[in-house]
Design an enzyme around this catalytic site. Structure first.
Site, short mmCIF file in Angstrom:
data_model
loop_
_atom_site.label_atom_id
_atom_site.label_comp_id
_atom_site.label_asym_id
_atom_site.label_seq_id
_atom_site.Cartn_x
_atom_site.Cartn_y
_atom_site.Cartn_z
N GLU A 77 -12.49 57.44 92.99
CA GLU A 77 -13.29 57.77 91.80
C GLU A 77 -14.34 56.70 91.51
OE1 GLU A 77 -13.33 60.59 90.64
OE2 GLU A 77 -11.53 61.34 91.62
N HIS B 187 -17.39 57.17 93.64
CA HIS B 187 -18.34 58.18 93.16
C HIS B 187 -19.39 57.53 92.25
CE1 HIS B 187 -17.20 62.02 94.75
NE2 HIS B 187 -15.97 61.95 94.29
N GLU C 186 -17.79 64.18 98.60
CA GLU C 186 -16.34 63.95 98.56
C GLU C 186 -15.89 63.17 99.79
OE1 GLU C 186 -14.07 64.45 96.16
OE2 GLU C 186 -15.77 65.04 94.93
#
Length: 283
Positions: A133, A136, A202
């Site tokens: 995360e 990202h 992703e």
């Protein structure tokens, strides 16, 4: 990671070229300008307020070190390792195991995990998810997804511009039939490109997150558990949750058949296989 970055640039370029081609086909510079204004306004708001929208959709609340000492320590350690600011931490009461990060840059970032995630993952697996995360945010994925969303929205609005203004009898425009096809097929083409960009991001977050933690197999193990939990406890596919679903580490909806084919998330099996190759794992 460089391959995925190049792929994203190519796909964004393809989406931009599609818009230019559609604009030229319609022959109306004014229509393109109107679509551009609407798309930039809508997606600009989403870009600046994406964190509030997603956190609200998941009913998340902020937490600190006293309430979530393990989670706080993991985030602090990985942020320090990456030499980036500490993001805000949130927990959603959702029982489905999932997580997402949002924020237009590291200084405005937020990381949210569901209560269910904290119950099914061990500390090593949780560290792998947080690394994903944070990646990202560091990869500026919110900006990239906002740009892709703006371009996709432009194609949708151009279709309607063509339908209302491009259906004349002259030979310069696409005609009514062409405009109708554009209304139907334009958003589909834009959505497929946007979906491919999301899948590429992703994979890149998996890779860079695994490098940040130094433990690809921990993320692979976490992804298996998250997919199983998401299947057992799928979230309702309402509009509020749909606006945040593309940010999550795994598809939160039931997703079967053609729905899975057009998911913004790559298959867990492929993600796990890539992570295992990173770790030099051989079955």
């Amino acid at each position: 990671m460089h391959h995925n970055g190049l792929r994203t640039a190519v796909l964004l370029g393809a989406l931009s070229a599609l818009i230019i081609a559609v604009g030229a086909w319609l022959g109306g510079g004014i229509g393109v300008q109107i679509a551009l204004l609407i798309a930039l306004s809508a997606n600009g708001a989403a870009y600046f307020f994406s964190d509030r929208i997603a956190l609200s959709a998941m009913r998340a609340r902020p937490v600190g070190e006293v309430e979530q000492p393990v989670l706080y320590r993991i985030v602090r350690e990985l942020s320090t390792e990456a030499r980036q600011p500490m993001p805000r931490l949130y927990v959603s009461p959702t029982m489905q195991p999932n997580a997402f990060a949002t924020g237009r840059n590291p200084r405005n970032a937020a990381v949210c995990v569901t209560y269910g995630l904290t119950q099914v993952l061990d500390e090593r697996e949780l560290r792998g998810v947080i690394g994903h995360e944070l990646s990202h945010v560091y990869n500026r994925d919110i900006l990239i997804s906002s740009v892709a969303g703006a371009l996709a929205t432009m194609i949708t609005y151009l279709g309607y511009v063509g339908l209302f203004f491009g259906g004349g009898d002259d030979d310069e425009g696409p005609g009514l039939l062409g405009a109708l096809l554009l209304v139907v097929l334009g958003p589909v083409a834009a959505g497929m490109i946007q979906m491919t960009i999301s899948r590429s991001r992703e994979f890149q977050a998996d890779e860079s997150g695994a490098r940040l933690t130094g433990d690809p197999l921990a993320l692979a193990s976490a992804l298996r558990k998250i997919e199983m939990g998401a299947r057992q406890l799928p979230l309702p596919e309402n509009g509020r949750l749909a606006s945040a679903s593309h940010l999550m580490i795994a598809n939160p909806f039931r997703g079967a058949g053609i729905g899975r084919m057009f998911s913004t998330h790559p298959s867990t099996a492929e993600r796990v296989a890539r992570l295992e190759r990173m770790a030099g794992y051989r079955r």
